[in-house]
Write an enzyme that holds these catalytic residues in place. Structure first.
Site, PDB file in Angstrom:
ATOM      1  N   THR A 176       0.581  -1.132   0.075  1.00  0.00           N
ATOM      2  CA  THR A 176       0.230   0.004   0.145  1.00  0.00           C
ATOM      3  C   THR A 176       1.028   1.277  -0.018  1.00  0.00           C
ATOM      4  O   THR A 176       1.387   1.447   0.827  1.00  0.00           O
ATOM      5  CB  THR A 176      -0.685  -0.655   1.343  1.00  0.00           C
ATOM      6  OG1 THR A 176      -1.676  -1.035   1.275  1.00  0.00           O
ATOM      7  CG2 THR A 176      -1.841   1.189   1.801  1.00  0.00           C
ATOM      8  N   GLN A 182      -3.379  -7.397  -7.032  1.00  0.00           N
ATOM      9  CA  GLN A 182      -3.944  -8.208  -5.464  1.00  0.00           C
ATOM     10  C   GLN A 182      -6.227  -7.107  -4.993  1.00  0.00           C
ATOM     11  O   GLN A 182      -5.658  -6.486  -4.950  1.00  0.00           O
ATOM     12  CB  GLN A 182      -3.219  -7.802  -4.445  1.00  0.00           C
ATOM     13  CG  GLN A 182      -3.657  -8.515  -3.729  1.00  0.00           C
ATOM     14  CD  GLN A 182      -2.978  -7.895  -2.097  1.00  0.00           C
ATOM     15  OE1 GLN A 182      -3.428  -6.770  -1.514  1.00  0.00           O
ATOM     16  NE2 GLN A 182      -2.596  -9.481  -0.748  1.00  0.00           N
ATOM     17  N   HIS A 192      -7.130 -11.643  -2.067  1.00  0.00           N
ATOM     18  CA  HIS A 192      -6.411 -11.326  -0.844  1.00  0.00           C
ATOM     19  C   HIS A 192      -7.109 -11.793   0.375  1.00  0.00           C
ATOM     20  O   HIS A 192      -8.273 -11.302   1.353  1.00  0.00           O
ATOM     21  CB  HIS A 192      -6.782  -8.953  -0.477  1.00  0.00           C
ATOM     22  CG  HIS A 192      -5.416  -9.150   0.782  1.00  0.00           C
ATOM     23  ND1 HIS A 192      -5.179 -10.177   1.591  1.00  0.00           N
ATOM     24  CD2 HIS A 192      -4.962  -7.776   0.968  1.00  0.00           C
ATOM     25  CE1 HIS A 192      -4.193  -8.810   2.420  1.00  0.00           C
ATOM     26  NE2 HIS A 192      -4.399  -7.961   1.854  1.00  0.00           N
ATOM     27  N   ASN A 238      -4.401 -10.833   6.276  1.00  0.00           N
ATOM     28  CA  ASN A 238      -3.837  -9.430   7.242  1.00  0.00           C
ATOM     29  C   ASN A 238      -5.229  -8.646   7.867  1.00  0.00           C
ATOM     30  O   ASN A 238      -4.708  -7.954   8.094  1.00  0.00           O
ATOM     31  CB  ASN A 238      -3.239  -8.667   6.324  1.00  0.00           C
ATOM     32  CG  ASN A 238      -1.815  -8.928   6.033  1.00  0.00           C
ATOM     33  OD1 ASN A 238      -1.442  -9.550   6.398  1.00  0.00           O
ATOM     34  ND2 ASN A 238      -1.318  -8.819   5.731  1.00  0.00           N
ATOM     35  N   TYR A 283      -8.391  -8.511   6.441  1.00  0.00           N
ATOM     36  CA  TYR A 283      -9.533  -7.944   6.419  1.00  0.00           C
ATOM     37  C   TYR A 283     -10.912  -9.082   5.712  1.00  0.00           C
ATOM     38  O   TYR A 283     -10.642 -10.173   6.472  1.00  0.00           O
ATOM     39  CB  TYR A 283      -8.429  -7.348   4.676  1.00  0.00           C
ATOM     40  CG  TYR A 283      -7.733  -6.363   4.962  1.00  0.00           C
ATOM     41  CD1 TYR A 283      -8.256  -5.470   5.811  1.00  0.00           C
ATOM     42  CD2 TYR A 283      -6.644  -6.772   4.580  1.00  0.00           C
ATOM     43  CE1 TYR A 283      -6.552  -4.071   5.932  1.00  0.00           C
ATOM     44  CE2 TYR A 283      -4.945  -5.904   5.278  1.00  0.00           C
ATOM     45  CZ  TYR A 283      -5.764  -4.417   5.974  1.00  0.00           C
ATOM     46  OH  TYR A 283      -4.989  -3.737   6.291  1.00  0.00           O
ATOM     47  N   ARG A 291      -3.542 -14.903  -1.263  1.00  0.00           N
ATOM     48  CA  ARG A 291      -2.484 -14.672   0.242  1.00  0.00           C
ATOM     49  C   ARG A 291      -3.361 -15.009   1.709  1.00  0.00           C
ATOM     50  O   ARG A 291      -4.546 -14.434   1.196  1.00  0.00           O
ATOM     51  CB  ARG A 291      -2.172 -13.510   0.038  1.00  0.00           C
ATOM     52  CG  ARG A 291      -0.858 -13.018   0.627  1.00  0.00           C
ATOM     53  CD  ARG A 291      -0.453 -11.854   0.844  1.00  0.00           C
ATOM     54  NE  ARG A 291       0.514 -10.893   0.722  1.00  0.00           N
ATOM     55  CZ  ARG A 291       1.238 -10.320   1.610  1.00  0.00           C
ATOM     56  NH1 ARG A 291       0.602  -9.265   2.196  1.00  0.00           N
ATOM     57  NH2 ARG A 291       2.438 -10.318   1.809  1.00  0.00           N
ATOM     58  N   ASN A 337      -3.910  -6.446  12.683  1.00  0.00           N
ATOM     59  CA  ASN A 337      -5.563  -5.769  12.321  1.00  0.00           C
ATOM     60  C   ASN A 337      -6.764  -6.975  13.724  1.00  0.00           C
ATOM     61  O   ASN A 337      -7.583  -7.128  13.109  1.00  0.00           O
ATOM     62  CB  ASN A 337      -5.979  -5.482  11.172  1.00  0.00           C
ATOM     63  CG  ASN A 337      -5.932  -5.044  10.385  1.00  0.00           C
ATOM     64  OD1 ASN A 337      -5.422  -4.227  10.979  1.00  0.00           O
ATOM     65  ND2 ASN A 337      -5.450  -5.039   8.501  1.00  0.00           N
ATOM     66  N   GLY A 343       8.902  -6.979   0.338  1.00  0.00           N
ATOM     67  CA  GLY A 343       8.489  -5.485   0.835  1.00  0.00           C
ATOM     68  C   GLY A 343       9.067  -4.764   0.841  1.00  0.00           C
ATOM     69  O   GLY A 343       9.197  -4.657  -0.614  1.00  0.00           O
ATOM     70  N   ARG A 344       9.581  -4.518   1.591  1.00  0.00           N
ATOM     71  CA  ARG A 344       9.882  -2.945   2.065  1.00  0.00           C
ATOM     72  C   ARG A 344      11.089  -3.081   0.989  1.00  0.00           C
ATOM     73  O   ARG A 344      11.087  -1.871   0.768  1.00  0.00           O
ATOM     74  CB  ARG A 344      10.198  -2.803   3.940  1.00  0.00           C
ATOM     75  CG  ARG A 344       8.958  -3.046   4.118  1.00  0.00           C
ATOM     76  CD  ARG A 344       9.564  -3.423   5.643  1.00  0.00           C
ATOM     77  NE  ARG A 344       7.621  -2.491   6.076  1.00  0.00           N
ATOM     78  CZ  ARG A 344       7.773  -2.239   6.807  1.00  0.00           C
ATOM     79  NH1 ARG A 344       8.510  -1.398   8.219  1.00  0.00           N
ATOM     80  NH2 ARG A 344       6.344  -1.954   7.726  1.00  0.00           N
TER      81      ARG A 344
END
Ligand code: PHB
Length: 367
Positions: A25, A99, A175, A178, A180, A227, A235, A317-318
């Site tokens: 994101t 995604q 997705h 995480n 959601y 995923r 979360n 990712g990062r």
């Protein structure tokens, strides 16, 4: 022994290496239209040396939005902008999946259409915050989706899959991780429903499987990834027996011969215990297909994961935020650029499309 730098494939789709870009994101989309930013074309193009790019989480409906400035895939205009992105990635010889996302309860009334409450499996508010126009705020109380609402949401995922195809993506990732919406249905800390979508593991898994089946009407099975984050608590998530519910999900996904499973083995900054690792390893063993590992992997760990057969690819990712040419840097053992955390979420070009490539450094040094 297989290496991180070797190519791999999903059916007839070839990836030039096993260094994948994880969904990230970046909060730069147009908040009125949910169209990706113009700058996103360059951002993704710069990262096309990844074996596969998985796009940032992209909401399949207005109801599926939970943070300001995340992009959508529910209008033709959004798909047209995404098409510029997929064209740019393909021009560079890259591959990109979209995604498909619905945040469920991780939203705020100010972000929802007509100021409505967000939706979830059950009316249980999460103890977490989201980015709104007024800053970082506690997420709102959700309402439980009706069965009609569930059917509509599944149709939204299908429409998103259709628009992703129009937009030229190579495939889609559902997705389910995480905390959601899909995860809110899977886990019993957030799903207290008493109908066919709650209670037993079969019932809690019904939503993700119906989504997978709907998306399969649009895409060949091997162009669909899923995923999951079976042990994650990000979360405000919990489950009384993650191995049980996720084993069932993995077995059912096997039956559908989906392209890949992608697990968030650990969320950045969160601890994982041995019990969690055992659960994840047991799930990977059950999975018949291509496996993408994710979660705080450094080079050594990633190399080992591929060599040992733990994973077929590793999603970073990062490191991809600050190193657009991450595969080249990994292969050469080159240094990484320092990431600027202040520009991870939101802002403009700075910290988005201005991280230098190795080749830029050489030029600078030579000059
Ligand atoms: C986030 O925006 O912080 C975010 C989005 C999707 C995820 C995880 C985090 O899967």
């Amino acid at each position: 022994m297989t290496s991180l730098f070797e190519n791999c494939s999903l059916g007839n789709l070839d990836f030039k290496n096993r260094i994948f870009m994880a969904p990230l994101t970046r909060s730069r989309a147009d908040d009125e239209t949910d169209k990706p930013a113009d700058m996103a074309v360059k951002y993704y193009k710069q990262r096309a040396s990844a074996g596969l790019i998985i796009s940032e989480a992209t909401q399949v409906s207005e109801r599926g939005k939970g943070y300001i400035k995340t992009p959508g895939i529910y209008t033709e205009e959004q798909a047209e902008k995404w098409k510029e992105i997929t064209d740019a990635v393909h021009e560079e010889g890259g591959k990109i999946f979209l995604q498909l996302w619905h945040v469920g309860r991780i939203s705020h009334t100010s972000i929802q259409p007509d100021g409505k409450n967000p939706v979830s499996a059950s009316a249980i508010q999460a103890d977490t915050k989201t980015f709104t126009q007024e800053g970082y705020q506690q997420v709102s109380m959700p309402e439980a989706l009706s069965v009609d609402g569930i059917k509509q949401t599944i149709a939204d995922f299908k429409k998103g899959a259709e628009l992703a195809k129009k937009a030229g993506f190579d495939g889609v990732e559902i997705h389910g991780a995480n905390g959601y919406l899909i995860d809110q249905f899977l886990r019993d800390g957030t799903n207290k429903r008493e109908d066919q979508y709650g209670g037993s593991i079969e019932n809690r898994a019904r939503f993700i499987l119906e989504i997978a089946d709907a998306v399969k009407e649009i895409w060949p099975a091997n162009r669909i990834g899923v995923r999951l984050s079976p042990t994650g608590s990000f979360n405000d998530m919990s489950d009384s027996n993650p191995l049980e519910i996720f084993s069932y999900v993995v077995e059912e996904l096997n039956k559908r011969s989906l392209g890949y499973m992608h697990i968030v083995e650990r969320f950045p900054g969160m601890d994982v215990g041995n019990d969690d690792l055992n659960i994840i390893n047991a799930l990977i063993k059950k999975w018949d297909g291509f496996y993408i590992a994710n979660g705080d992997y450094d080079v050594m760990k990633a190399k080992d994961a591929i060599k040992s057969g733990h994973a077929d690819a590793v999603a970073f990712g990062r490191p991809f935020i600050s190193n657009p040419d991450l595969p080249e840097r990994l292969e050469k053992g080159a240094e990484f650029n320092e990431p600027d955390e202040d520009t991870f979420y939101g802002g403009g070009a700075e910290g988005y499309i201005d991280y230098p490539f190795l080749s830029d450094n050489k030029k600078t040094k030579a000059a």
